[in-house]
Design a protein around this motif. Sequence first.
Motif, mmCIF file in Angstrom:
data_model
loop_
_atom_site.group_PDB
_atom_site.id
_atom_site.type_symbol
_atom_site.label_atom_id
_atom_site.label_comp_id
_atom_site.label_asym_id
_atom_site.label_seq_id
_atom_site.Cartn_x
_atom_site.Cartn_y
_atom_site.Cartn_z
ATOM 1 N N LYS A 184 0.855 -1.187 0.000
ATOM 2 C CA LYS A 184 0.000 0.000 0.000
ATOM 3 C C LYS A 184 0.890 1.235 0.000
ATOM 4 C CE LYS A 184 -3.811 2.389 2.093
ATOM 5 N NZ LYS A 184 -4.895 2.395 3.054
ATOM 6 N N ASN A 185 0.699 2.091 -0.990
ATOM 7 C CA ASN A 185 1.510 3.300 -1.086
ATOM 8 C C ASN A 185 0.611 4.495 -1.360
ATOM 9 O OD1 ASN A 185 3.673 4.977 -1.174
ATOM 10 N ND2 ASN A 185 4.368 4.351 -3.194
ATOM 11 N N ASN A 186 0.546 5.378 -0.401
ATOM 12 C CA ASN A 186 -0.343 6.538 -0.509
ATOM 13 C C ASN A 186 0.444 7.743 -1.041
ATOM 14 O OD1 ASN A 186 -2.488 8.262 -0.253
ATOM 15 N ND2 ASN A 186 -2.398 8.383 1.986
ATOM 16 N N ALA A 187 0.977 7.592 -2.266
ATOM 17 C CA ALA A 187 1.870 8.627 -2.805
ATOM 18 C C ALA A 187 1.154 9.951 -3.014
ATOM 19 C CB ALA A 187 2.478 8.145 -4.117
ATOM 20 N N GLY A 188 -0.152 9.879 -3.255
ATOM 21 C CA GLY A 188 -0.917 11.102 -3.484
ATOM 22 C C GLY A 188 -0.910 12.037 -2.280
ATOM 23 N N ALA A 189 -0.571 11.491 -1.106
ATOM 24 C CA ALA A 189 -0.583 12.308 0.108
ATOM 25 C C ALA A 189 0.598 13.262 0.176
ATOM 26 C CB ALA A 189 -0.587 11.405 1.341
ATOM 27 N N ASN A 190 1.629 12.981 -0.597
ATOM 28 C CA ASN A 190 2.829 13.802 -0.423
ATOM 29 C C ASN A 190 3.447 14.331 -1.717
ATOM 30 O OD1 ASN A 190 4.208 11.471 -1.420
ATOM 31 N ND2 ASN A 190 4.211 10.616 0.645
ATOM 32 N N SER A 191 2.871 13.985 -2.862
ATOM 33 C CA SER A 191 3.485 14.474 -4.101
ATOM 34 C C SER A 191 2.448 14.566 -5.211
ATOM 35 C CB SER A 191 4.623 13.546 -4.530
ATOM 36 O OG SER A 191 4.167 12.215 -4.611
ATOM 37 N N ALA A 192 2.733 15.400 -6.189
ATOM 38 C CA ALA A 192 1.799 15.628 -7.282
ATOM 39 C C ALA A 192 1.878 14.490 -8.295
ATOM 40 C CB ALA A 192 2.109 16.950 -7.966
#
Lengths: 247, 278
Positions: free
Chosen positions: B94-102
């Motif tokens: 699970k990687n919530n990349a949207g929380a920290n980068s565009a």
Amino acid sequence: MNLTLKIWRQKNAQDKGQLVDYKISDVSPDMSFLEMLDVLNDGLVEKGDEPVAFDHDCREGICGMCSLYINGEAHGPDRGVTTCQLHMRMFKDGDTIFIEPFRAKAFPVIKDLVVDRSAFDRIQHAGGFISVNTSGNTQDANAIPIPKHDADRAFDAATCIGCGACVATCKNSSAMLFVSAKVSQFALLPQGKVEAAERVLNMVEQMDHEGFGNCTNTGACEIECPKGISLENIARMNREYFKASIK
Amino acid sequence: MAKSALLKSSIGKKYWMALTGLFLCLFLVGHLAGNLQLLFGTQLQFNEYALFMTTNPAVKILSYVTYISILFHAIDGILLTIQNKKARPIGYAKNNAGANSAWASRNMAVLGTLILIFIATHMVNFWAKMHFTTMPLQKITVEAQPGATQDFYLTSGWGQDKFIPVQSVDGENIVLDGRDFYYTKPLKVKFAEGYKDLHTITIEFFKDPKWGLAFTIFYVFSMAVLAFHLLHGFNSAFQSLGANNPKYTPAIKVFGKGFAIIVPLLFAIIPLYIHFFK
């Protein structure tokens, strides 16, 4: 609170590893995330199961030992905190929480959630220091006038605890935020300027050698950094590196 | 070590990505200025410009720098992407990349690949035709005598020096596509190679009865891709070159956002206008 935990279990570095589901009940919202894991481990030990291995030490956000990729974010969903400072009130009753180790080729898993971050130590050894005479006649550092602005910037960079959240978060597993903080904290001060060129060249070379990826300026590291280390440090390292390269 | 540092190191590669990227941003401005003549200029003006762009020696040098920049930017980008993928052999469940980068910042390689495909097809459609094929020449209808017209081709020397591509007309006023010329003595006949009619090729391309709409959609889509690539790339280049400072970075960011939206938008308007309104 009742939670479902999906925890990465891996016997050793060679084991393939997998996510294992655990149910945990009666979690207090006032617990820290690590305390919640302690409770889980107590239960596992009582049942005769192997407890979940995870890194921790000071539990007050200054040692940089705790790690964990929680629900897709390094040190979990809160900002400006390490995992030990993350509280269960950030989650809701009935939540499923993914708990994974920091992932990077340069951070191999030792066991379960524990990863080997000694690559950071080797980068530090390559240049993250200043050479001073400690034979007893060392000049008092406070005797050297330093502009407040520079001192503040250097101190901001020096607050990096080397936890590796930047690497874990970066889509490229780049260590540039860490390395740039270590470069910056010296580059800004007169004591650090003496070895500035060698430092940045050697540290970057070691960083590349360790197998970290390249920075693509997504800015994710800055957001997830528990100490709020700024991307300005990476820009500073890029300048320092250029200056050193053309010398 | 320092000798190879500017080429091989992670930071060195980023400098080159930034420098070639920024140069290509300049290229975009030049290209856009030329293309806008399809909207605001005449057919003659556009074809003159096309000829200038394919023959002028200074433009030639710039165009080679552009080709090299595109290739270097693409190859360096691919190398960096491969290295970056290798740096994390096992990904997150699970990687919530949207929380920290565009989104754009995380997909530069995909966006860049789409742009490279676009550039390749775009060059086949126009650049290669202009350079390597015999194209129809632009015809100019001249009123030689009252009531009688004749077709001529303009030559490449037109407007610069001696020859004017018109059959001798008895010292009369000649109308060339809106421009008036007055000759006092008989002119010599000169049918030279003429202007390649890139203008008509372009209009026909986007007005093609079968494929025109598909081409238009593809071009507009590609410009949207370019916008996202620039949205991250423009500002990122300054960061890579070490330009990040609380004083001027906010201004660069605003300018970069504007550039990333306005330039592709103006590019995209051209095929849309041609397809639907021309």
